[in-house]
Design a protein around this motif. Structure first.
Motif, PDB file in Angstrom:
ATOM      1  N   PHE A   1       0.850  -1.203   0.000  1.00  0.00           N
ATOM      2  CA  PHE A   1       0.000   0.000   0.000  1.00  0.00           C
ATOM      3  C   PHE A   1       0.880   1.245   0.000  1.00  0.00           C
ATOM      4  CE2 PHE A   1      -3.932  -2.226   1.761  1.00  0.00           C
ATOM      5  CZ  PHE A   1      -4.690  -1.981   0.622  1.00  0.00           C
ATOM      6  N   SER A   2       1.948   1.203   0.790  1.00  0.00           N
ATOM      7  CA  SER A   2       2.861   2.341   0.874  1.00  0.00           C
ATOM      8  C   SER A   2       3.554   2.570  -0.470  1.00  0.00           C
ATOM      9  CB  SER A   2       3.888   2.094   1.981  1.00  0.00           C
ATOM     10  OG  SER A   2       4.693   3.229   2.151  1.00  0.00           O
ATOM     11  N   MET A   3       3.977   1.483  -1.112  1.00  0.00           N
ATOM     12  CA  MET A   3       4.603   1.612  -2.439  1.00  0.00           C
ATOM     13  C   MET A   3       3.599   2.155  -3.443  1.00  0.00           C
ATOM     14  SD  MET A   3       6.947  -1.648  -3.340  1.00  0.00           S
ATOM     15  CE  MET A   3       8.397  -2.006  -2.373  1.00  0.00           C
ATOM     16  N   SER A   4       2.362   1.642  -3.375  1.00  0.00           N
ATOM     17  CA  SER A   4       1.303   2.103  -4.273  1.00  0.00           C
ATOM     18  C   SER A   4       1.109   3.605  -4.099  1.00  0.00           C
ATOM     19  CB  SER A   4       0.011   1.345  -3.951  1.00  0.00           C
ATOM     20  OG  SER A   4      -1.052   1.874  -4.691  1.00  0.00           O
ATOM     21  N   ASN A   5       1.090   4.036  -2.867  1.00  0.00           N
ATOM     22  CA  ASN A   5       0.934   5.449  -2.551  1.00  0.00           C
ATOM     23  C   ASN A   5       2.068   6.268  -3.168  1.00  0.00           C
ATOM     24  OD1 ASN A   5      -0.413   7.530  -0.968  1.00  0.00           O
ATOM     25  ND2 ASN A   5       1.479   7.574   0.209  1.00  0.00           N
ATOM     26  N   TRP A   6       3.303   5.763  -3.037  1.00  0.00           N
ATOM     27  CA  TRP A   6       4.454   6.480  -3.599  1.00  0.00           C
ATOM     28  C   TRP A   6       4.348   6.562  -5.124  1.00  0.00           C
ATOM     29  CZ3 TRP A   6       8.594   4.812  -6.801  1.00  0.00           C
ATOM     30  CH2 TRP A   6       9.564   5.798  -7.013  1.00  0.00           C
TER      31      TRP A   6
ATOM     32  N   SER B   1      13.518   5.188  -6.974  1.00  0.00           N
ATOM     33  CA  SER B   1      13.122   4.930  -8.370  1.00  0.00           C
ATOM     34  C   SER B   1      12.168   3.732  -8.395  1.00  0.00           C
ATOM     35  CB  SER B   1      14.371   4.596  -9.205  1.00  0.00           C
ATOM     36  OG  SER B   1      14.934   3.383  -8.719  1.00  0.00           O
ATOM     37  N   PRO B   2      11.444   3.542  -9.530  1.00  0.00           N
ATOM     38  CA  PRO B   2      10.630   2.328  -9.669  1.00  0.00           C
ATOM     39  C   PRO B   2      11.500   1.064  -9.533  1.00  0.00           C
ATOM     40  CG  PRO B   2       9.949   3.937 -11.306  1.00  0.00           C
ATOM     41  CD  PRO B   2      11.188   4.492 -10.645  1.00  0.00           C
ATOM     42  N   LEU B   3      12.714   1.135 -10.077  1.00  0.00           N
ATOM     43  CA  LEU B   3      13.618  -0.017  -9.975  1.00  0.00           C
ATOM     44  C   LEU B   3      13.902  -0.354  -8.510  1.00  0.00           C
ATOM     45  CD1 LEU B   3      15.560  -2.051 -11.453  1.00  0.00           C
ATOM     46  CD2 LEU B   3      17.330  -0.308 -11.218  1.00  0.00           C
ATOM     47  N   ALA B   4      14.195   0.661  -7.717  1.00  0.00           N
ATOM     48  CA  ALA B   4      14.493   0.431  -6.289  1.00  0.00           C
ATOM     49  C   ALA B   4      13.284  -0.182  -5.583  1.00  0.00           C
ATOM     50  CB  ALA B   4      14.892   1.747  -5.617  1.00  0.00           C
ATOM     51  N   ALA B   5      12.089   0.277  -5.952  1.00  0.00           N
ATOM     52  CA  ALA B   5      10.874  -0.250  -5.322  1.00  0.00           C
ATOM     53  C   ALA B   5      10.718  -1.741  -5.654  1.00  0.00           C
ATOM     54  CB  ALA B   5       9.650   0.529  -5.798  1.00  0.00           C
TER      55      ALA B   5
ATOM     56  N   THR C   1       9.072   6.189   0.860  1.00  0.00           N
ATOM     57  CA  THR C   1       9.515   6.654  -0.473  1.00  0.00           C
ATOM     58  C   THR C   1      10.614   5.739  -0.994  1.00  0.00           C
ATOM     59  OG1 THR C   1      11.178   8.117   0.507  1.00  0.00           O
ATOM     60  CG2 THR C   1       9.029   9.095   0.052  1.00  0.00           C
ATOM     61  N   TRP C   2      10.770   5.761  -2.322  1.00  0.00           N
ATOM     62  CA  TRP C   2      11.827   4.997  -2.980  1.00  0.00           C
ATOM     63  C   TRP C   2      12.526   5.916  -3.968  1.00  0.00           C
ATOM     64  CZ3 TRP C   2       7.577   2.991  -0.839  1.00  0.00           C
ATOM     65  CH2 TRP C   2       7.731   1.847  -0.060  1.00  0.00           C
TER      66      TRP C   2
END
Ligand code: FEO
Length: 162
Positions: A25-30, A82-86, A79-80
């Protein structure tokens, strides 16, 4: 009836699955904040699956005349870079979950608990899919590198999941 050891690893796993839902959910939010709504939708779908995993274990404990113990969750990363890091984190997280599921399977064997062994087999297979899904996105992101056009196209592809 299940043993105390089995009860403990299953209760620990409820927390892990809820924690997975929280992380996604947190990643989705970011991703929403990055205007990548396809990735955000994909991760929200994933978060809902994690809640279902937790509920499956919760239901099993009650079917076994046991009780679920709901433990405190830590706040997830927000937060991340980049998308790659996530998705590196997503893949690493799923590998971590696979290890925990395998430990439940090992505990069921050690406790001669055939019912839990059969129950947890669904999760063993599910983890193969979970790792494969995360790795597929990660590999695409590695191919794309820093090209915004590639991220844009992958975001559209990810959006199709929801
Ligand atoms: Fe419930 Fe993604 O493992």
């Amino acid at each position: 009836m299940i043993s105390k050891k089995v009860q403990k690893v299953l209760n620990d796993q409820i927390k892990e699955e809820m924690g997975s839902a929280y992380l996604y959910f947190s990643m989705s939010n970011w991703f929403h904040t990055q205007n990548l709504h396809g990735f955000a939708g994909w991760l929200q779908h994933q978060a809902k699956e994690e809640l279902e995993h937790a509920l499956k274990i919760y239901g099993y404990l009650h079917d076994q005349n046991s009780s679920a113990e709901l433990k405190a969750l830590e706040a997830p990363q927000k937060t991340w870079k980049s998308p790659l890091a996530a998705f590196q984190d997503t893949y690493k997280h799923e590998q971590h979950i696979t290890g925990l599921i395998n430990n439940i399977a090992d505990t069921a064997i050690a406790e001669k608990d055939h019912a839990t062994g059969v129950f947890i087999n669904w999760f063993v297979s599910e983890q193969v899919e979970e790792e494969a899904a995360a790795l597929a996105v990660l590999e695409k992101l590695k191919l794309i590198g820093d090209h915004p056009g590639g991220i844009y196209l992958l975001d559209r592809e990810m959006g199709a999941r929801a």
